[in-house]
Structures are given as C-alpha cells and as structure tokens.
Design a protein around this motif. Structure first.
Motif, short mmCIF file in Angstrom:
data_model
loop_
_atom_site.label_atom_id
_atom_site.label_comp_id
_atom_site.label_asym_id
_atom_site.label_seq_id
_atom_site.Cartn_x
_atom_site.Cartn_y
_atom_site.Cartn_z
N GLN A 9 -2.77 3.29 -2.58
CA GLN A 9 -1.64 4.21 -2.69
C GLN A 9 -0.30 3.78 -2.53
N LYS A 10 -0.25 2.85 -1.35
CA LYS A 10 1.05 2.48 -0.77
C LYS A 10 1.68 1.46 -2.04
N GLY A 11 2.89 1.78 -1.98
CA GLY A 11 3.52 0.99 -3.29
C GLY A 11 3.72 -0.31 -2.71
N GLY A 12 4.00 -1.29 -3.59
CA GLY A 12 4.53 -2.61 -3.60
C GLY A 12 3.78 -3.53 -2.63
N PRO A 132 0.36 3.27 -7.92
CA PRO A 132 0.37 3.67 -6.64
C PRO A 132 0.48 5.10 -6.15
N GLU A 153 -0.61 -4.97 3.20
CA GLU A 153 0.57 -5.70 3.64
C GLU A 153 0.74 -5.65 4.99
N SER A 155 2.38 -4.56 7.63
CA SER A 155 3.57 -3.71 7.87
C SER A 155 2.83 -2.33 8.41
N TYR A 156 3.90 -1.66 8.98
CA TYR A 156 3.30 -0.30 9.69
C TYR A 156 2.83 0.75 8.63
N TYR A 157 3.68 1.01 7.76
CA TYR A 157 3.42 2.07 6.89
C TYR A 157 2.31 1.77 6.10
N HIS A 160 -0.80 2.32 8.19
CA HIS A 160 -1.09 3.57 8.73
C HIS A 160 -1.91 4.50 7.62
N LYS A 164 -7.18 6.51 6.04
CA LYS A 164 -7.21 7.54 5.26
C LYS A 164 -7.82 7.49 3.73
N PHE A 195 5.93 -10.52 14.21
CA PHE A 195 5.36 -9.24 14.03
C PHE A 195 4.21 -9.39 13.01
N LYS B 10 8.77 2.28 -9.08
CA LYS B 10 8.07 0.98 -8.56
C LYS B 10 7.76 1.16 -7.23
N GLY B 11 6.78 0.75 -6.76
CA GLY B 11 6.29 1.06 -5.41
C GLY B 11 6.89 -0.16 -4.35
N GLY B 12 7.21 0.26 -3.07
CA GLY B 12 7.37 -0.75 -2.21
C GLY B 12 8.66 -1.42 -2.30
N GLN B 41 2.47 10.60 1.24
CA GLN B 41 2.34 9.50 2.42
C GLN B 41 2.98 9.98 3.48
N HIS B 43 5.65 8.81 5.18
CA HIS B 43 5.91 7.70 5.94
C HIS B 43 7.58 8.00 6.35
N PRO B 132 6.08 6.98 -5.21
CA PRO B 132 6.64 6.05 -6.17
C PRO B 132 5.83 6.29 -7.46
N VAL B 220 13.12 -8.81 9.50
CA VAL B 220 11.95 -8.19 10.29
C VAL B 220 12.22 -6.81 11.21
N ARG B 223 11.11 -3.84 10.01
CA ARG B 223 9.76 -3.12 9.98
C ARG B 223 9.57 -2.84 11.54
N GLU B 224 10.10 -3.49 12.55
CA GLU B 224 9.70 -3.24 13.86
C GLU B 224 10.42 -1.84 14.09
N GLN B 227 7.64 0.65 12.83
CA GLN B 227 6.61 0.80 13.66
C GLN B 227 6.76 1.71 14.88
#
Ligand SMILES: Nc1ncnc2c1ncn2[C@@H]1O[C@H](COP(=O)(O)OP(=O)(O)OP(=O)(O)O)[C@@H](O)[C@H]1O
Ligand SMILES: Nc1ncnc2c1ncn2[C@@H]1O[C@H](COP(=O)(O)OP(=O)(O)OP(=O)(O)O)[C@@H](O)[C@H]1O
Ligand SMILES: [Mg+2]
Ligand SMILES: [Mg+2]
Lengths: 259, 259
Positions: A9-12, A132, A153, A155-157, A160, A164, A195, B10-12, B41, B43, B132, B220, B223-224, B227
């Motif tokens: 479901q997460k895009g990209g 997605p 990917e 990454s946090y999102y 997470h 689920k 990271f 478009k995702g992501g 989601q 996010h 998305p 980066v 991303r941190e 998180q």
C-alpha cells in the motif's frame, strides 16, 4: 507456472521497478514470463517500452466482463522482448475499481485468478504489479497469486505499515482458503547512511526469514532503464541494479527447489 | 485562511514529507497551521508524533456523517507542537472510500469542504495530505482547497503521469466552479546525478511558471525527522531539508502578497 504478486500500500517503494527488472532477469535466464499490470498508472507497461495509449485492448476488457464474455488474457498480451510478454493496463482500469467495488457478486475478486487459469500459453512465471492501495485490483492480484513479494523501503513510514499489511494478507488467506508465501524485499537501500543500515538491521531482526537475502541498492541506472522502457538486463549488465535483481531472480528460482 | 491540498496519484513522491515539513516551517514562523490527514496510512499523523491507534476520534468520524451530525473538525484536533495542530487519520478512513463511493449523494465529495468552513478556530493555513490515488478522499481534499501542490519526483514514472493529473484537476475545476491554483514542487532531487539534473530541466521547460523556484533535495535528515515524529524545523535547522522547506514556506507566503 508460478504466479507472484508484488504489492504494498505504501507508495513509491519499488513495486514496479521490481516487477520490470525481476521479469527482465528471469527472461534473460530463458524463463518465459508474463507481466500483468494491475495499476491504472500503467507504469509496468511503460517500463517495458509499451505506450498504454497505443494499446487497443488492455486488462480492463478482460476483467470487466464475467469470465468467458470478454477477451482472454492471451488475446490482449503484447510482446516486450524475448521470453517477456505484458498484459497492459491503462487509466480505464480505475473504472473497474468502481464497477466491481459496487457489485455484490462474490466473483468480483476472482476475475484475474480465472483469467490466469485459462491462459493457454505455458509461462514459467506470471508477475502481477499492483497499485499503491488495498482495493479490488490488489485483491484480484492476491487471489490469483500463490506468492507475494512486498518491497520495503528502508524508511520509517514504509516500515510502520508492514505489520498491518501482513495481517491483511493473513486475513485474506483465511477467506481464500489458500496459502500465500509472503516475503519482504528491502529496496532503495542507500548503504552510505547509518540511517539505512540501522533500518535494514531492524527489518531483519523483526521479520527474520521472511526477508530475502537480496537487498536492492539505490542505483540510478534503474531509473535510466525505466526512462528508456527497457529492463536493467538489457540496459547495463555491469550495474548494481542488474547484480541485485539477478540475485533476486536466483533466490526466487532457488526457492522453487526448496518447495 | 488558505487551504492547500498536497496530492499526486504517484506513490512515494514526498506528499507526506512536504505536508509535515511545510507545516513545521510555517508554524516556526508563527503562523497557525492545521494539518488534515486524508490518507488511511496516517503517515502525516505519525510524522507529527501522534500514534493513530491512541486517538479516540479521527477524521473518519467527522466525515462519515452528514455535516452537523458527527463531531466537528475542531473537536478531533490534536496538538502536535506550537502553532501546529493535526486532524488525525487512521485505517478506518479507507472504509469511507467504500461508504461514500457507493452513495449517490452529490454531497459525498463536499464533506471535508463543509467541515473546514465550520472550523471556529482561526488558522492561517490548513494543509491536507492525500493518499496515492484519485478517489473520494482526494476529491474531498481538492474540493476543500483553493491551492494544490503536486510533489514531483525527478523520475520517468512520476513525470509521465503529471500531464494527465493536471487534466484531471482542470476537469474538476469545471465541475466545482472554483479555481484551483496548482503548482509543481520538484522533490527527492539528487543533484549528484546527470539524470536528475536533466529531469529537472525538462520539468522547468515543460511546466514553466507552474513550478516552484524551490527544489527539495534528497536529505537523510528528513527521514530521521519522520522517524522521531518531529518536523525538520525542530530536528535540525542547519540541514538542507530545513533550508529547502523554509524556502518553500517563504515562497508560499510571498505568493499570498501577489494575489
Ligand atoms: N533501486 C532503485 N534505485 C534507484 N531508483 C529506484 C530504485 N527503485 C525504484 N526507483 C525509483 O523510485 C521511484 C519509485 O519506484 P517505483 O515507481 O518502482 O515504486 P512503486 O512502488 O511502483 O510506486 P507506486 O506506489 O506509484 O506504484 C521510481 O522513480 C523509480 O525509478
Ligand atoms: N527530500 C527527501 N529526502 C530524503 N528522503 C525523503 C525526502 N522526501 C521524502 N523522503 C522519504 O521518501 C519516502 C517517500 O516519501 P513520502 O512518504 O513523504 O511520500 P508520499 O508521496 O507521501 O508517499 P505515499 O504515496 O505512500 O503517500 C519516505 O520514506 C520519506 O521519508
Ligand atoms: Mg508502481
Ligand atoms: Mg504519504
């Protein structure tokens, strides 16, 4: 014949890139591959060099009628390269989401499974790209498949939502009455950052042998291949992108022997 | 009060990262901001440090009833940090897609617009994060907004879909009877590669002054920040991420004076 859905479901997160390049590497090794594009964005179609606007019939025509009334999957297939065919998608496919979504018929999530069963031509692999989200199109893909690859990917999102997602698939297995072999594929990995390394360690610790050994590294050649409409196996067999997706192809092939 | 939707099928491509950090920079400058999370989601909710499972009522309760029957938007709002509130989302929101999708009522895409109009508390900005895809949730966001930011990653798949996306928005404007000010934001830009530089040049040549001057570089620290559940304005004001999103905030603010 093995049918594998690539979904998240997460895009990209690299779903389409994984479909196109896993297909390319399996075909490069001589296996006959059909890519089924279940995303209305039609990026897998584009990534294999086919313009969705040029195609007269696409996967929508196959799925919008009851099985047997519309064209078969093999009738809409387009050849992309040696050993590699595509069942193309297009924007119209998002209408299927509404059309099947409001129908109460229980068969609305089985349309693709029936179409794949009726395929006359022997393929070694059928790879299904998903949009997605988790709707009618993705449920059709999961019903038609025996295996699922979830690109993840670092990454946090992205991390997470995985727990689920695995729950959703397990619920579906109960309703389907068939097992789905699910594996996680770390993607877009940038080994230069702490990271990403920490995230990868966490993924392996949490999901253990659900995770492929192969990690797909961030590699600009994969983007260039998408732009040219070719797989990485055709563009550059000295790139990280090819090494990583070939490693995935071998892991998938080796996995068959363990079954 | 300005209402801005951040969307792209478009995702992501950086929708959530843009919502969270644009909100953070506007709040850092003293503007009162409400983030509305229209993605199941959740996010944007997570990225602002709120666990969707801890929230008793979310945006679903506001939108699933006719206006006035459920809670108001201000009743479900959670404070994230100074000048920054969130109308949180959760997995249940995907049920709204089915519930409103099958209703024929014309009001089904106006629910959010009405809820935003009824907001008693004066906000300077309402920023809406989208999932998305282009369905009922995204249409609600576009109806509630006067401005749209489309994050555009410098990649082939992302750039391919933009022309069609602008068409979809133009069609919606006709049906809505109100103007939407649309702008493109280049994101995830990796200036080290010729591929990305060429893509950025192509975006500017094709879409000219629809494109922000600001380019969001790959960083980066963004991303941190996600998180840790904080905005980049809180995590690191010496990072590229902060410089770029602050530049976007100033461009958005300056734009108001031109109106
Ligand atoms: N390993 C990689 N290295 C570099 N770029 C990559 C890699 N994998 C994917 N990309 C790029 O990242 C972007 C997202 O990948 P892709 O479109 O395959 O994801 P997706 O999950 O299919 O997206 P969607 O959710 O929109 O279907 C694309 O621009 C793609 O070219
Ligand atoms: N400028 C950036 N630099 C580095 N990483 C980024 C940047 N922008 C976004 N990311 C990361 O890329 C991933 C995708 O971003 P994000 O989740 O914001 O996109 P999205 O469009 O909201 O995705 P979805 O389509 O799933 O809603 C996330 O892991 C995010 O942390
Ligand atoms: Mg895709
Ligand atoms: Mg998002």
């Amino acid at each position: 014949m093995r049918t594998i859905a690539v979904m998240n479901q997460k895009g990209g997160c690299g779903k389409t890139t994984t479909i196109v390049n896993l297909a390319g590497c399996l075909a490069h090794e001589g296996h006959r591959v059909l890519v089924v594009d279940m995303d209305p964005q039609a990026h897998a179609t584009l990534g294999l060099g086919i313009d969705p606007e040029d195609v007269s019939e696409n996967i929508y025509e196959v799925l919008c009628e009851e099985p047997g009334e519309g064209p078969g999957l093999d009738e809409i297939v387009v050849n992309a390269s040696e050993h590699l065919n595509v069942a193309p998608s297009g924007v119209i496919l998002s209408a299927l989401e509404q059309k099947l979504g409001s129908e109460s018929s229980s068969g609305r999530t089985e349309r693709l499974a029936v179409a794949v069963e009726r395929l006359p031509k022997p393929y070694d692999f059928v790879l299904i790209d998903c949009p997605p989200n988790v709707g009618v199109l993705t449920f059709n893909a999961l019903r038609a498949a025996q295996e699922v690859i979830i690109p993840l990917e670092t990454s946090y999102y992205a991390m997470h939502g995985v727990a689920k997602l695995l729950e959703t698939i397990a619920l579906l297995e109960d309703r389907l009455g068939h097992e789905l072999r699910v594996r996680l594929l770390p993607t877009l990995f940038d080994g230069r950052t702490r990271f990403a390394k920490r995230a990868l360690t966490e993924i392996r610790e949490t999901y253990k042998d659900l995770v492929f050994d192969t990690v797909i590294r961030h590699n600009v050649r994969l983007r260039e291949a998408a732009q040219r409409g070719v797989t990485i196996a055709k563009l550059d067999r000295r790139s990280y992108g090819f090494v990583d997706y070939m490693s995935l192809a071998l892991e998938v092939l080796f996995d068959e022997e363990q079954r």
